[in-house]
Design a protein around this motif. Structure first.
Motif, PDB file in Angstrom:
ATOM      1  N   GLY A 738       0.806  -1.210   0.000  1.00 48.38           N
ATOM      2  CA  GLY A 738       0.000   0.000   0.000  1.00 48.38           C
ATOM      3  C   GLY A 738       0.839   1.259   0.000  1.00 48.38           C
ATOM      4  O   GLY A 738       0.452   2.269   0.605  1.00 48.38           O
ATOM      5  N   VAL A 739       1.961   1.228  -0.685  1.00 49.03           N
ATOM      6  CA  VAL A 739       2.867   2.379  -0.698  1.00 49.03           C
ATOM      7  C   VAL A 739       2.309   3.450  -1.632  1.00 49.03           C
ATOM      8  O   VAL A 739       2.252   3.262  -2.843  1.00 49.03           O
ATOM      9  N   GLU A 740       1.887   4.576  -1.053  1.00 50.00           N
ATOM     10  CA  GLU A 740       1.354   5.691  -1.833  1.00 50.00           C
ATOM     11  C   GLU A 740       2.402   6.767  -2.067  1.00 50.00           C
ATOM     12  O   GLU A 740       2.288   7.575  -2.982  1.00 50.00           O
ATOM     13  N   SER A 744       8.759   5.259   2.474  1.00 46.50           N
ATOM     14  CA  SER A 744       7.779   4.485   3.221  1.00 46.50           C
ATOM     15  C   SER A 744       8.553   3.390   3.951  1.00 46.50           C
ATOM     16  O   SER A 744       9.110   2.497   3.313  1.00 46.50           O
ATOM     17  N   ILE A 745       8.616   3.476   5.259  1.00 51.28           N
ATOM     18  CA  ILE A 745       9.519   2.630   6.049  1.00 51.28           C
ATOM     19  C   ILE A 745       8.710   1.818   7.058  1.00 51.28           C
ATOM     20  O   ILE A 745       7.939   2.371   7.849  1.00 51.28           O
ATOM     21  N   PHE A 746       8.875   0.489   6.999  1.00 54.37           N
ATOM     22  CA  PHE A 746       8.185  -0.450   7.866  1.00 54.37           C
ATOM     23  C   PHE A 746       9.186  -1.169   8.756  1.00 54.37           C
ATOM     24  O   PHE A 746      10.334  -1.388   8.355  1.00 54.37           O
ATOM     25  N   LEU A 747       8.722  -1.601   9.935  1.00 47.92           N
ATOM     26  CA  LEU A 747       9.487  -2.537  10.757  1.00 47.92           C
ATOM     27  C   LEU A 747       8.675  -3.815  10.870  1.00 47.92           C
ATOM     28  O   LEU A 747       7.513  -3.798  11.302  1.00 47.92           O
ATOM     29  N   ILE A 748       9.280  -4.928  10.427  1.00 52.55           N
ATOM     30  CA  ILE A 748       8.634  -6.237  10.425  1.00 52.55           C
ATOM     31  C   ILE A 748       9.232  -7.073  11.548  1.00 52.55           C
ATOM     32  O   ILE A 748      10.455  -7.101  11.728  1.00 52.55           O
TER      33      ILE A 748
END
Length: 779
Positions: A738-740, A744-748
């Protein structure tokens, strides 16, 4: 041994030498630092390293050691620096300071510095007649430090070290890094044009650098010619033809650069030397005369320039608050042009009656900015200096207030005000986007709209019957109140049939109530083929496209574009009115209300041809039901979608291979300024946790070419995994997450679930630290 530039003794004056550092009876012994210098490759100690520090220091002994006292600093804002140099090695300096979070009492008692072997290089500087240029300055620029806060830097850090040529025009340096491809050399001398040289094999976006063979640098024979610059001379006269003394001439709007400014002599003459060929802006200002700017194309044998100045225009008025009370001490200054520099150098402070005046204003309309303590600033983009009083109202800067945007809407050809028009406002507040519209009917084409000061940015567009809509660029709410005038191009949809397009939007699978009437992003726009560009590189393409827009063909191309507003009722049914025959693209971006976060619910895009209608009296076209696709939006605790891509080196990269670890996943691109701005924070995170076996970092680039992120990583010493997705529009990974927008940085988490998202700045390291630290604490 080369001469060194750069201070080695900072915020410490008249410090006693090492031999005078003994403590007086009854005083606590002064702390010391045992500094050892070793070869970075062999680990062996390096004797006879020259040490320059905050105190006089001896070279390192046979074991590579030098002992330095740590005196109490003269102030809290201390900075201690050690400079280490040795022939055949790359010199470096090491800093302890308050800026780096250090305290004198926490400075280490033992510190090991590691020097890498270097090479000796040199060159020769000659003029365009082949004669040596003595005293030329050669500034060595190596790569910047790996991190903004790094305490260890090489002496070839940008702008730190320079050499001078001897009488034979030669220079040399014994402590250069072996990777000469990472360096540039800026060569300058009085009466010559500065030149920049590099090394063949380097990857650079700077086309002004002349690349020379590495072997020439190593042999000390790198040829670095300097050419005499172009000379421009002329006279400045007033309207009567009399010389103007002390007129100020400024090159290329460089108002804060003294070397870019000079004044005319008493006879009005001037002479500027060492100019480079090409275009140059020259701004001329003098008291009581109207300033002017000339765009010159410089070449050899320039004719004498005569500048005749008209009497100055008078800009005057007063600054008041909403009640009409004068605001004393308000700042008034010329503002920056749209996407350009400040045109002229001028500023003033209002007097006790809130008045300001400038008798040397230029002709025509120009932008000005007004500000005062406790008030929102106001920009007037097109003020005319006509001697009449302008009244500028500043509104108090209060929490929860409104930013005021006002202006006039006119016809671009007749200049007449439009009496009926609609103003559309698109507001941004973080991820939330909202829309509003207001119709105006008046005789002078004036409008005023307000935007919450809590928003971050906004875009305004204006539409009117039989006119092409006009749209502003994105504006920052923090810039304050703004006058924004619009001139609309007429003559649209005045002939031929106009159609009504009907249809209904449908969203299947959405649990909540669809907010159709929340002024959603819905737009029908004409389809106009993009021009064919000869350039292949992104920068060259942008330049070619800009030139196309300025051409007659480009103006026709722009006029062919037209946008139509799409409005839906609370059931999703919509109508689009007054659409002429043609090809169109319908785009819908359906969002939650701002109160619910403003996230994207669904999206839709399709091409529509409007060929005509059987009923000429009431032409219409039924588009039927249009299914909007639900937008993927990952929430906390959702499972991170798996992916298999390639690294920038073409190696396989699978998210599944990192199961059991915390994974920081960064979507980015080299062309994205905010992404590049996050690099220091990402590097700080990797420096803190990169060695932890529970943690991994992956950046996924949406650049057009894998060489771009690969080169960026090399230049900026980025050590973590670099994956490549290709063009954003072609990637099948970005929709999964869902990168708009990027970054865009996530932690998994180790279980593959989303722990955090939308990380920025210091929050990246803090979030990773809490997660990894908590996992380590469980062991």
């Amino acid at each position: 041994m080369p001469a060194f530039s750069g201070a080695v003794q900072i915020n410490q004056s008249n410090q006693p030498s090492q031999s005078n550092q003994a403590s007086e009876p009854g005083q606590a012994a002064e702390r010391q630092m045992r500094l050892q210098v070793v070869d970075v490759e062999s680990g062996l100690p390096l004797p006879n390293v020259k040490v320059r520090a905050w105190v006089r220091a001896e070279p390192t002994d046979s074991s590579g050691v030098c002992v330095l006292p740590i005196p109490k600093p003269a102030s809290e804002n201390f900075s201690y620096r050690v400079l280490l140099t040795k022939d055949g090695y790359v010199g470096q300096y090491i800093t302890w300071s308050k800026v780096l979070g250090d305290k004198p009492e926490t400075m280490p008692a033992n510190f090991t510095a590691k020097l890498e072997k270097g090479v000796s290089i040199g060159g020769i500087v000659k003029n365009d007649n082949g004669e040596p240029v003595p005293g030329a300055k050669v500034v060595l620029d190596g790569p910047p430090p790996a991190d903004i806060g790094d305490r260890i830097r090489t002496v070839v850090a940008p702008g730190y070290h320079s050499e001078r040529t001897g009488i034979d025009g030669k220079w040399h340096f014994d402590e250069a890094p072996r990777d000469l491809e990472s360096m540039t050399f800026r060569v300058s001398a009085p009466e010559y044009v500065q030149a920049i040289y590099g090394c063949l094999g380097s990857v650079t976006d700077d086309n002004s650098s002349v690349l020379l063979p590495k072997a020439d640098y190593l042999a000390g024979t790198a040829a670095m010619p300097l050419g005499h610059g172009i000379e421009l001379s002329g006279r400045v006269l007033d309207a009567a033809g009399k010389p103007v003394a002390d007129a100020v001439l400024t090159r290329n709007h460089e108002w804060r650069n003294p070397s870019a400014e000079l004044m005319t002599e008493t006879n009005g003459t001037f002479k500027i030397s060492n100019l480079k060929p090409g275009e140059m802006y020259l701004t001329i200002q003098a008291r009581g005369l109207a300033g002017q700017t000339r765009l010159l194309t410089l070449s050899n044998h320039m004719p004498e320039l005569t500048v005749q100045m008209a009497p100055g225009k008078v800009l005057q008025g007063k600054v008041v608050d909403p009640s009409g009370k004068p605001i004393a001490g308000a700042a008034v200054q010329m503002d920056r042009m749209e996407l350009g520099p400040i045109e002229f150098e001028w500023n003033a402070i209002t007097d006790a009656q809130g008045r300001f005046s400038w008798d040397s204003a230029p002709e025509g309309e120009h932008p000005y900015c007004f500000s005062a303590a406790g008030y929102r600033p106001r920009t007037e983009p097109s003020m005319l200096a006509n001697g009449q009083d302008a009244v500028i109202t500043l509104h108090p800067a209060i929490d929860g207030g409104q930013v005021v945007i006002d202006g006039q809407v006119t016809d671009i050809d007749s200049k007449a005000p439009l009496t009926n028009f609609t103003v559309y406002v698109k507001e941004y507040n973080g991820a939330a986007i909202s829309h509003s519209r207001e119709s105006f009917t008046n005789s002078d084409g004036r409008y005023t709209v307000s935007i919450p000061a809590t928003d971050t940015a906004y875009i305004i567009s204006v539409g009117s019957a039989r006119h092409k809509a006009a749209i502003s660029g994105m504006k920052a709410v923090g810039d304050g109140d703004l006058r924004m005038n619009f001139a609309l191009e007429g003559g649209f949809a005045m002939t031929g049939l106009l159609y009504t397009l009907d249809g209904r939007f449908v969203v299947n699978g959405y649990d909540g109530k669809v907010p159709w009437t929340n002024q959603q992003e819905m737009e029908l726009s004409t389809v106009v083929p993009m021009p064919v560009l000869a350039a292949t590189e992104p920068d060259a393409q942008r330049e070619e496209f800009q030139k196309f827009l300025e051409s007659p063909e480009g103006l026709v191309w722009q006029r062919a574009h037209h946008n139509y507003e799409v409005e839906a009722d609370d059931t999703g049914a919509f109508k689009i009115l007054d659409v002429p025959e043609g090809s169109y693209k319908l785009m819908v971006n359906l969002r939650e209300p701002r109160s619910a976060g403003g996230g994207v619910i669904a999206q839709y895009s399709t091409n529509i041809d409007v060929p005509g209608a059987a009923d000429k009296n009431s032409p219409s076209m039924d588009l039927g039901s249009l299914d909007l696709a639900l937008k993927k939006s990952l929430k906390l605790a959702d499972t991170a979608p798996p992916f298999e891509v390639k690294t920038v080196d073409g190696l396989p990269l699978r998210l599944a291979d990192f199961r059991g670890k915390y994974v920081l996943l960064d979507f980015w691109a080299t062309w994205c300024g905010p992404c590049v701005a996050e690099t220091p924070f990402l590097k700080a995170t990797y420096k803190a946790f990169g060695a932890n076996p529970r943690f991994a970092m992956i950046s996924l680039s949406v650049d057009d070419n894998p060489a771009l992120p690969k080169d960026f990583a090399r230049k900026n010493e980025v050590k973590w995994i670099q994956g490549f997705l290709g063009k954003w529009s072609d990637s099948n990974v970005t929709p999964l997450y869902g990168v708009e927008g990027i970054p865009s940085i996530f932690l998994i988490g180790p279980d593959g679930k989303i722990v955090a998202r939308d990380l920025r700045g210091d929050a990246i390291r803090e979030t990773v630290g809490k997660a990894v630290g908590a996992a380590d604490a469980k062991d």
